[in-house]
Design an enzyme around this catalytic site. Structure first.
Site, mmCIF file in Angstrom:
data_model
loop_
_atom_site.group_PDB
_atom_site.id
_atom_site.type_symbol
_atom_site.label_atom_id
_atom_site.label_comp_id
_atom_site.label_asym_id
_atom_site.label_seq_id
_atom_site.Cartn_x
_atom_site.Cartn_y
_atom_site.Cartn_z
ATOM 1 N N THR A 136 -36.576 -13.212 -13.890
ATOM 2 C CA THR A 136 -35.307 -13.416 -13.188
ATOM 3 C C THR A 136 -34.849 -14.855 -13.357
ATOM 4 O OG1 THR A 136 -34.186 -13.613 -11.057
ATOM 5 C CG2 THR A 136 -36.551 -13.723 -10.955
ATOM 6 N N ASP A 138 -32.992 -16.114 -11.256
ATOM 7 C CA ASP A 138 -32.897 -16.602 -9.868
ATOM 8 C C ASP A 138 -34.192 -17.298 -9.421
ATOM 9 O OD1 ASP A 138 -30.532 -15.206 -10.038
ATOM 10 O OD2 ASP A 138 -31.176 -13.540 -8.765
HETATM 11 O O1 F6P Z 1 -30.263 -11.424 -10.336
HETATM 12 C C1 F6P Z 1 -29.639 -12.053 -11.389
HETATM 13 C C2 F6P Z 1 -28.177 -12.255 -11.135
HETATM 14 O O2 F6P Z 1 -27.638 -12.959 -12.221
HETATM 15 C C3 F6P Z 1 -27.821 -12.952 -9.824
HETATM 16 O O3 F6P Z 1 -27.977 -14.341 -9.904
HETATM 17 C C4 F6P Z 1 -26.399 -12.503 -9.625
HETATM 18 O O4 F6P Z 1 -26.047 -12.560 -8.276
HETATM 19 C C5 F6P Z 1 -26.445 -11.081 -10.122
HETATM 20 O O5 F6P Z 1 -27.513 -11.011 -11.029
HETATM 21 C C6 F6P Z 1 -25.178 -10.618 -10.808
HETATM 22 O O6 F6P Z 1 -25.319 -9.272 -11.123
HETATM 23 P P1 F6P Z 1 -24.455 -8.457 -12.186
HETATM 24 O O7 F6P Z 1 -25.100 -8.640 -13.525
HETATM 25 O O8 F6P Z 1 -24.575 -7.064 -11.722
HETATM 26 O O9 F6P Z 1 -23.065 -9.000 -12.162
#
Ligand code: F6P
Length: 408
Positions: A136, A138
């Site tokens: 991740t 994050d």
């Molecule tokens: O979990 C990774 C992430 O990039 C987060 O930081 C963000 O909030 C989310 O995914 C965005 O998700 P998506 O790819 O569904 O727009």
């Protein structure tokens, strides 16, 4: 070749959740090691979705694979096979059926808390032999990675994907600096990371001096202090330019509603119940302008840190964690996830610094507050030490624009 240990057995890999620059590297490293042990290696496409219905499975055993290329060639989705609000009916029977139909003996699930949480449940409730692999940008998936610094032992996190994303945020921040300087503006950079501030902090290696994180709610009182310090830091800056990094999930006091609030990009939630954040930087920049009289602009860094090539720290990290997978496979130890047991520089990303955690211990890990100075809205020197192991500061040669003034 003929007497390989796991000849006749099949190992399958899947990637779920948001992509990262290190996913293909993880797949390649795991595939290479599993193939050496004699496994036939399958890739399940679109995360858990590839095990629903008829299934969507490809053979990776002897195929050239580019682990430097960002994202995931296996594709990804945020599919939850277990019953959820969005999908009240459990699709686990479909998963079990396909694992059987495709003859999959071991499943390696590469993901964050959601994807690996589902893997953990399959292991616990259905006895499926799974191995988790962290991922991740994050950096909020508990890995029990200790950071030894200034006599302290901080429980940190190190997830593949974060190092590459960190470098991208630092570089982007360093670039934005020239725009901030040219207009003598405050730039508010919004950084992904959901409910954790790990990635936001990496902007300090690109020159951001202040930061707001989801772990610290921005109450009415905190906001007052924040505006004061923003003005002070801006005026002290020799070029009158200030870079502030803010997490997408910052909880910000909304005067009109009289309560703390977050800004969503969409009210839709995914199958794991997560909404999508986006837009807080615009709110903060406009309030800064109003309250300080200094021009401020918002910049959403968005998907940029998630995209592009795998960086070298991530490459070696994924290889090292995959080395540990060999041990798990040899011991037939399932329901576990390989992790680094301490924060180390590139050269020490070696198997002797890894350990395994029980997938039962998987969960979210916010930023420890040792890493953040609440009263200054700045990341601490301890966080700088954490980052120093993982990436270098982005240094552009500074341009001294203090020209002699001409009088008429
Ligand atoms: O979990 C990774 C992430 O990039 C987060 O930081 C963000 O909030 C989310 O995914 C965005 O998700 P998506 O790819 O569904 O727009």
């Amino acid at each position: 070749m003929g007497n390989k240990l796991f000849k006749g057995k099949t190992l399958a890999i899947l990637t779920g959740g948001g992509d990262t620059p290190a996913l293909n590297s993880s797949i390649e490293s795991i595939r290479n090691r599993a193939a050496l042990l004699g496994y036939k290696v399958y890739g399940i496409r679109m995360g858990w979705k590839g095990l629903l219905g008829e299934g969507d499975v490809v053979d990776l055993t002897n195929i050239p694979y580019d682990g430097w290329y960002g994202g995931t060639a296996l594709l990804s989705s945020r599919t939850n096979p277990f019953a959820s609000k969005k999908n009240p009916e459990s699709r686990v029977p479909q998963v079990l059926k396909n694992l059987d139909r495709y003859g999959i003996d071991v499943l390696v699930s590469i993901g964050g808390d959601d994807t690996n949480g589902a893997a953990k449940r399959l292991f616990e409730t259905e006895g499926i032999p799974v191995i988790g692999f962290p991922k991740t940008i994050d950096n909020d998936l508990r890995t029990r990675t200790w950071h030894h610094v200034e006599g302290k032992k901080i429980e940190a996190v190190l997830c593949p994907g974060f190092p590459s994303a960190a470098k991208a945020i630092a570089e982007m921040t360093a670039n934005i600096k020239t725009t901030a300087e040219s207009h003598q503006r405050i730039m508010v950079l919004e950084v992904m990371g959901r409910d954790a501030g790990w990635l936001t902090g990496t902007a300090i290696f690109g020159g951001a001096t202040m930061a707001l994180i989801p772990e610290v709610p921005m109450t009415q009182e905190k906001k007052e202090l924040f505006f004061e310090l923003v003005k002070e830091n801006y005026l002290r800056h020799p070029k009158k330019a200030l870079l502030i990094a803010v997490s997408e999930g910052v909880r910000w006091y909304d005067e009109t509603k009289g309560k703390l609030d977050v800004v969503y990009a969409s009210s839709e939630v995914d199958e794991f119940g997560h909404p999508r954040f986006g837009g807080i930087s615009g709110v903060i920049a406009s309030e800064i302008s109003k309250r300080t009289g200094i021009e401020a602009r918002a910049q959403i860094t968005g998907y940029y840190p998630r995209s592009g090539m795998c960086r070298r720290y991530d490459k070696r990290l994924t290889q090292t964690l995959s080395d540990k997978i060999v041990e798990l496979l040899l011991n037939k130890e399932y329901g576990k996830m390989p992790v680094m047991n301490k924060i180390v520089p590139f050269q020490e990303l070696e198997e002797y610094n890894t350990s395994v955690i029980d997938m039962g211990d998987i969960g979210n890990q916010p930023l420890p507050l040792d890493y953040y100075n609440i009263d200054a809205f700045k990341f601490s020197s301890l966080y700088e030490d954490f980052l120093k192991n993982i990436l270098s500061r982005v240094h552009y040669v500074d341009f001294d624009t203090d020209f002699p003034l001409v009088l008429p």
